[in-house]
Design an enzyme around this catalytic site. Structure first.
Site, PDB file in Angstrom:
ATOM      1  N   HIS A  37       0.837  -1.212   0.000  1.00  0.00           N
ATOM      2  CA  HIS A  37       0.000   0.000   0.000  1.00  0.00           C
ATOM      3  C   HIS A  37       0.868   1.256   0.000  1.00  0.00           C
ATOM      4  CE1 HIS A  37      -2.866  -2.846   2.114  1.00  0.00           C
ATOM      5  NE2 HIS A  37      -3.601  -2.410   1.110  1.00  0.00           N
ATOM      6  N   SER A 189      -2.650  -7.938   3.110  1.00  0.00           N
ATOM      7  CA  SER A 189      -3.154  -7.842   4.488  1.00  0.00           C
ATOM      8  C   SER A 189      -3.539  -9.226   4.989  1.00  0.00           C
ATOM      9  CB  SER A 189      -4.379  -6.928   4.532  1.00  0.00           C
ATOM     10  OG  SER A 189      -4.066  -5.689   3.943  1.00  0.00           O
TER      11      SER A 189
END
Ligand code: PAF
Length: 287
Positions: A37, A189
């Site tokens: 990210h 994640s």
């Protein structure tokens, strides 16, 4: 860095930025941020004056039997990482702000058609409709010049590019190369949900992709042979349950001919326990 919770506050802040002639870069996320990210944010910072990151675990892209409640969340940690990265705005709305009737649903959905129903869309029938809908809503809220998405979610990127083209949305969608852990596993994640044994075993995904590229480098062009080699490699790791191994046209995600003549993408979906990992590799021809 400003943390903003409501659509109207974000619109006001970004209107002021635009009136000062600033370009807006946007990175939509579901939080629990990792280096992948932050690399998207870095790309936004390189190409745009102001960077906005959204953190919103979107209920419409999860089926009732999926892991919405279990999806990892840690807003304080995310904010710290984004502050350190020099992000300008974080938009972290609650569910009622995005879906005001309180049900986590909406009456109007964006459906990207065929691209949404193949591959991962066949395993998760409403997933890409939920993604396209929330990304469209976020584009309407942020009105970015450019939006940055990881290539790891290859089909998601294709769905969003198609949506933007079909609906004439005035945003430039930029795909960013997958960031990997030192052993080659794509950053995600979901990696945090893996047990230590499953995390170690998951290295079989990049290994299988590397094997396919090596075979292509050696001249293999048969889709069946490549697929067979990849499945064989993945099956050597008993902790992983193969859900899908697909080789598709890298541009359109359409089925390829049996003998590859143009770059194709290898798409993997493998489950470790309850955690579904996906990865992709574009098979390029050197000779
Ligand atoms: O890739 C994700 O994290 C999500 O699918 C996205 C694009 C933020 C939409 O909820």
């Amino acid at each position: 860095m400003q943390l903003i919770r409501t659509i109207s506050d974000l619109r006001t802040a970004l209107k002021a930025e635009r009136s000062r002639g600033k370009s807006i870069g946007f990175v939509p996320t579901m939080g629990y941020l990792h280096i992948g990210h932050l690399t998207l944010v870095k790309n936004s910072q390189q190409h745009c004056d102001v960077s906005v990151v959204s953190i919103f675990v979107n209920p419409t892209q999860f089926a009732p039997n999926e892991d919405l409640a279990q999806y990892p969340r840690d807003l304080p940690r995310d904010l710290k990482l984004l502050e350190e990265q020099g992000c300008d705005y974080v938009f972290a709305p609650d569910v009622n702000e995005m879906y005001p009737d309180g049900s986590g649903k909406t009456s109007t959905y964006v459906d990207a058609g065929e691209l949404s129903s193949i591959l991962m869309g066949a395993l998760r029938p409403h997933h890409f409709r939920g993604v396209a809908t929330v990304v469209s809503k976020l584009f309407n809220i942020v009105q970015p010049d450019k939006a940055f998405f990881g290539e790891k979610d290859y089909q998601q990127l294709a769905v969003i590019k198609r949506m933007v083209a079909d609906l004439n949305q005035p945003v430039d969608v930029v795909g960013v190369t997958t960031v990997r852990e030192p052993d080659g596993l794509a950053c995600s994640s979901r990696n945090s949900l893996l047990s230590a044994q499953d995390r170690a075993a998951a290295v079989v995904l990049p290994q299988a992709m590397q094997l396919a590229q090596t075979l292509v480098d050696q001249g293999e062009r048969s889709v069946a042979a490549l697929r067979h080699a990849v499945v064989d490699k993945l099956q050597q790791e008993p902790r992983g349950e193969i859900e899908a191994v697909d080789i598709r046209d890298a541009e359109t995600l359409a089925e390829t001919a049996e003998q590859l003549t143009a770059p194709a993408v290898l798409l993997l979906t493998v489950r470790f326990g309850k955690t579904r990992l996906i990865d992709q590799h574009v098979l390029r021809f050197l000779n």
